[in-house]
Scaffold this motif. Structure first.
Motif, PDB file in Angstrom:
ATOM      1  N   VAL A 159       0.835  -1.199   0.000  1.00 15.93           N
ATOM      2  CA  VAL A 159       0.000   0.000   0.000  1.00 15.93           C
ATOM      3  C   VAL A 159       0.876   1.257   0.000  1.00 15.93           C
ATOM      4  CG1 VAL A 159      -1.783   1.282   1.240  1.00 15.93           C
ATOM      5  CG2 VAL A 159      -1.918  -1.209   1.099  1.00 15.93           C
ATOM      6  N   ARG A 160       1.960   1.233   0.768  1.00 10.30           N
ATOM      7  CA  ARG A 160       2.882   2.379   0.755  1.00 10.30           C
ATOM      8  C   ARG A 160       3.468   2.587  -0.637  1.00 10.30           C
ATOM      9  NH1 ARG A 160       4.383   0.174   5.811  1.00 10.30           N
ATOM     10  NH2 ARG A 160       6.223  -0.815   4.910  1.00 10.30           N
ATOM     11  N   SER A 161       3.756   1.479  -1.333  1.00 13.38           N
ATOM     12  CA  SER A 161       4.323   1.608  -2.685  1.00 13.38           C
ATOM     13  C   SER A 161       3.288   2.192  -3.649  1.00 13.38           C
ATOM     14  CB  SER A 161       4.826   0.255  -3.191  1.00 13.38           C
ATOM     15  OG  SER A 161       3.771  -0.621  -3.542  1.00 13.38           O
ATOM     16  N   PHE A 162       2.011   1.820  -3.474  1.00 10.66           N
ATOM     17  CA  PHE A 162       0.962   2.408  -4.318  1.00 10.66           C
ATOM     18  C   PHE A 162       0.884   3.916  -4.072  1.00 10.66           C
ATOM     19  CE2 PHE A 162      -1.589  -1.782  -3.688  1.00 10.66           C
ATOM     20  CZ  PHE A 162      -0.673  -2.468  -4.476  1.00 10.66           C
ATOM     21  N   GLN A 163       0.908   4.301  -2.809  1.00 13.71           N
ATOM     22  CA  GLN A 163       0.815   5.724  -2.492  1.00 13.71           C
ATOM     23  C   GLN A 163       1.999   6.481  -3.080  1.00 13.71           C
ATOM     24  OE1 GLN A 163       1.456   7.226   1.530  1.00 13.71           O
ATOM     25  NE2 GLN A 163      -0.358   8.534   1.339  1.00 13.71           N
ATOM     26  N   ASN A 164       3.197   5.937  -2.935  1.00 16.20           N
ATOM     27  CA  ASN A 164       4.381   6.602  -3.486  1.00 16.20           C
ATOM     28  C   ASN A 164       4.262   6.761  -5.001  1.00 16.20           C
ATOM     29  OD1 ASN A 164       5.592   6.804  -0.980  1.00 16.20           O
ATOM     30  ND2 ASN A 164       6.742   4.896  -1.195  1.00 16.20           N
ATOM     31  N   TYR A 165       3.804   5.719  -5.678  1.00 20.59           N
ATOM     32  CA  TYR A 165       3.670   5.773  -7.136  1.00 20.59           C
ATOM     33  C   TYR A 165       2.627   6.811  -7.544  1.00 20.59           C
ATOM     34  CZ  TYR A 165       2.467   4.345 -11.885  1.00 20.59           C
ATOM     35  OH  TYR A 165       2.199   4.339 -13.226  1.00 20.59           O
ATOM     36  N   HIS A 166       1.504   6.784  -6.873  1.00 23.27           N
ATOM     37  CA  HIS A 166       0.429   7.711  -7.240  1.00 23.27           C
ATOM     38  C   HIS A 166       0.807   9.167  -6.965  1.00 23.27           C
ATOM     39  CE1 HIS A 166      -2.759   4.288  -6.810  1.00 23.27           C
ATOM     40  NE2 HIS A 166      -2.023   4.188  -7.903  1.00 23.27           N
ATOM     41  N   MET A 167       1.537   9.400  -5.885  1.00 24.96           N
ATOM     42  CA  MET A 167       1.904  10.774  -5.541  1.00 24.96           C
ATOM     43  C   MET A 167       3.137  11.249  -6.294  1.00 24.96           C
ATOM     44  SD  MET A 167       1.072  10.795  -1.419  1.00 24.96           S
ATOM     45  CE  MET A 167       1.411  12.551  -1.224  1.00 24.96           C
ATOM     46  N   ASP A 168       4.143  10.390  -6.417  1.00 26.44           N
ATOM     47  CA  ASP A 168       5.425  10.821  -6.975  1.00 26.44           C
ATOM     48  C   ASP A 168       5.491  10.700  -8.499  1.00 26.44           C
ATOM     49  OD1 ASP A 168       6.205  11.259  -4.366  1.00 26.44           O
ATOM     50  OD2 ASP A 168       7.223   9.334  -4.173  1.00 26.44           O
ATOM     51  N   SER A 169       4.817   9.680  -9.056  1.00 30.23           N
ATOM     52  CA  SER A 169       4.854   9.479 -10.507  1.00 30.23           C
ATOM     53  C   SER A 169       3.620  10.022 -11.202  1.00 30.23           C
ATOM     54  CB  SER A 169       5.019   7.983 -10.827  1.00 30.23           C
ATOM     55  OG  SER A 169       6.262   7.502 -10.332  1.00 30.23           O
ATOM     56  N   LYS A 170       2.462   9.805 -10.595  1.00 32.10           N
ATOM     57  CA  LYS A 170       1.215  10.296 -11.177  1.00 32.10           C
ATOM     58  C   LYS A 170       0.915  11.741 -10.770  1.00 32.10           C
ATOM     59  CE  LYS A 170      -0.326   6.557 -13.311  1.00 32.10           C
ATOM     60  NZ  LYS A 170      -0.615   6.536 -14.775  1.00 32.10           N
ATOM     61  N   TRP A 172      -0.654  12.700  -8.157  1.00 32.45           N
ATOM     62  CA  TRP A 172      -1.944  12.825  -7.509  1.00 32.45           C
ATOM     63  C   TRP A 172      -1.732  13.204  -6.050  1.00 32.45           C
ATOM     64  CZ3 TRP A 172      -3.671   7.433  -9.681  1.00 32.45           C
ATOM     65  CH2 TRP A 172      -3.896   7.556 -11.056  1.00 32.45           C
ATOM     66  N   GLY A 173      -2.785  13.656  -5.405  1.00 30.88           N
ATOM     67  CA  GLY A 173      -2.641  14.134  -4.036  1.00 30.88           C
ATOM     68  C   GLY A 173      -2.486  13.050  -3.000  1.00 30.88           C
ATOM     69  N   ASP A 174      -2.799  11.805  -3.365  1.00 26.89           N
ATOM     70  CA  ASP A 174      -2.766  10.712  -2.395  1.00 26.89           C
ATOM     71  C   ASP A 174      -2.905   9.407  -3.156  1.00 26.89           C
ATOM     72  OD1 ASP A 174      -2.766   9.301  -0.004  1.00 26.89           O
ATOM     73  OD2 ASP A 174      -4.307  10.514   0.934  1.00 26.89           O
ATOM     74  N   VAL A 175      -2.898   8.285  -2.426  1.00 22.27           N
ATOM     75  CA  VAL A 175      -3.216   6.991  -3.021  1.00 22.27           C
ATOM     76  C   VAL A 175      -4.609   7.096  -3.631  1.00 22.27           C
ATOM     77  CG1 VAL A 175      -4.158   6.024  -0.874  1.00 22.27           C
ATOM     78  CG2 VAL A 175      -3.201   4.499  -2.617  1.00 22.27           C
ATOM     79  N   ALA A 176      -4.827   6.439  -4.754  1.00 21.83           N
ATOM     80  CA  ALA A 176      -6.029   6.676  -5.554  1.00 21.83           C
ATOM     81  C   ALA A 176      -7.297   6.103  -4.942  1.00 21.83           C
ATOM     82  CB  ALA A 176      -5.837   6.080  -6.952  1.00 21.83           C
ATOM     83  N   TYR A 177      -7.185   4.931  -4.275  1.00 24.83           N
ATOM     84  CA  TYR A 177      -8.360   4.148  -3.932  1.00 24.83           C
ATOM     85  C   TYR A 177      -8.989   4.578  -2.614  1.00 24.83           C
ATOM     86  CZ  TYR A 177      -5.729   1.312  -7.243  1.00 24.83           C
ATOM     87  OH  TYR A 177      -5.005   0.891  -8.326  1.00 24.83           O
ATOM     88  N   SER A 178     -10.271   4.283  -2.488  1.00 23.72           N
ATOM     89  CA  SER A 178     -10.951   4.506  -1.208  1.00 23.72           C
ATOM     90  C   SER A 178     -10.421   3.523  -0.176  1.00 23.72           C
ATOM     91  CB  SER A 178     -12.467   4.335  -1.368  1.00 23.72           C
ATOM     92  OG  SER A 178     -12.970   5.147  -2.398  1.00 23.72           O
ATOM     93  N   PHE A 179     -10.332   2.237  -0.565  1.00 24.99           N
ATOM     94  CA  PHE A 179      -9.811   1.194   0.307  1.00 24.99           C
ATOM     95  C   PHE A 179      -9.063   0.169  -0.527  1.00 24.99           C
ATOM     96  CE2 PHE A 179     -13.417   2.890   2.671  1.00 24.99           C
ATOM     97  CZ  PHE A 179     -12.881   3.052   3.941  1.00 24.99           C
TER      98      PHE A 179
END
Length: 275
Positions: A159-170, A172-179
């Motif tokens: 989950v931390r890796s998803f957040q890093n990808y979404h914020m640093d590469s995409k 976006w303001g945060d991890v994309a998913y609700s859950f």
């Protein structure tokens, strides 16, 4: 002596309502909650109070339809809010998001075990809040298209890796998913119940996005993950986080993608409310 008597009388009167409040007390949403024109879920909705917003509390509570309702002031009218989803506090002391970006408690009655952002080590979101302005009408199922995980330590790392990808590469303001759901059977708080996501183009404002960690083109998630997803959906419905007549879809239903994987997609098409 007279002052003591007056105070005692006032306290006794307020005690009849079930709450002793100050002149500047507010009812503040801990989760998204409707303001209704009477005490009970059968009454008309005046508005939806989104965390961390507040309205003036009028010091009266009533039991109706199995819930306790607090009387508030909304746009010059009397309104009522179920106390399960508010906190009474001095006006002007409304909390903001915590250091990990949570707004209120995500652990609602009937939910599977939810690992909070603080527990999985989330970064603070950038920007926000992005409060939903309506109760979501749908739920979209995703897969992460990564490896699977089977314990909280490895799932939290995913989950931390998803957040890093979404914020640093995409960006976006945060991890994309609700859950996010792991094959450990736990659910990981993403943007939570009350915030607009970045999970499904065109439906981030009117739907929740649940992502199962793994790649499910050739096999299904295990029973622990599937059970957690089904219970999370039921929890959302029971707690008013999605409309009762919600629509369930896979990501591929509205986008050119294999997500959530053929096997998982085939399964969710047999679930209630698909379509």
């Amino acid at each position: 002596m007279m002052r003591v008597i007056v105070i005692t009388i006032v306290e006794a009167i307020l005690g009849l309502t079930g709450a002793v409040v100050g002149a500047s007390d507010c009812a503040c949403a801990t989760l998204s909650v409707h303001i209704r024109d009477g005490p009970g879920a059968s009454h008309n909705i005046l508005s939806t109070l989104i965390p961390p917003h507040c309205v003036p509390y009028k010091g009266e509570q009533k039991l109706s339809e199995g819930l306790t309702w607090a009387k508030v002031s909304y746009n010059g009218k009397d309104g009522w809010i179920a106390v399960n989803w508010i906190a009474i506090r001095t006006c002007g002391t409304t909390p903001t998001k915590d250091a990990h970006g949570s707004y209120g408690d995500v652990r609602l009655p009937g939910c599977p075990h939810i690992v909070t952002r603080a527990e999985w080590g989330a970064r603070n979101s950038q920007g926000g809040p992005w409060p939903l302005t309506q109760i979501p009408k749908g739920i979209f199922i995703h897969h992460s298209a990564t490896g699977s995980c089977y314990n909280q330590q490895s799932c939290a790392a995913e989950v931390r890796s998803f957040q890093n990808y979404h914020m640093d590469s995409k960006h976006w303001g945060d991890v994309a998913y609700s859950f996010i759901v792991g094959e450990d059977g736990d659910v990981y708080e993403g943007r939570g119940w009350n915030q607009i996501g970045a999970h499904t183009y065109g439906h981030n404002h009117d739907a929740l996005g649940f992502c199962v960690i793994g790649t499910f083109t050739g096999h299904l998630p295990n029973d622990a993950a599937l059970s957690a997803v089904r219970r999370l959906i039921d929890c959302a419905v029971q707690n008013g986080k999605v409309i009762k007549n919600y629509s369930l879809k896979g990501h591929r239903d509205v986008s050119s993608t294999e997500c959530p994987g053929q096997k998982l997609y085939d399964l969710i098409r047999t679930w209630p409310h698909y379509g």
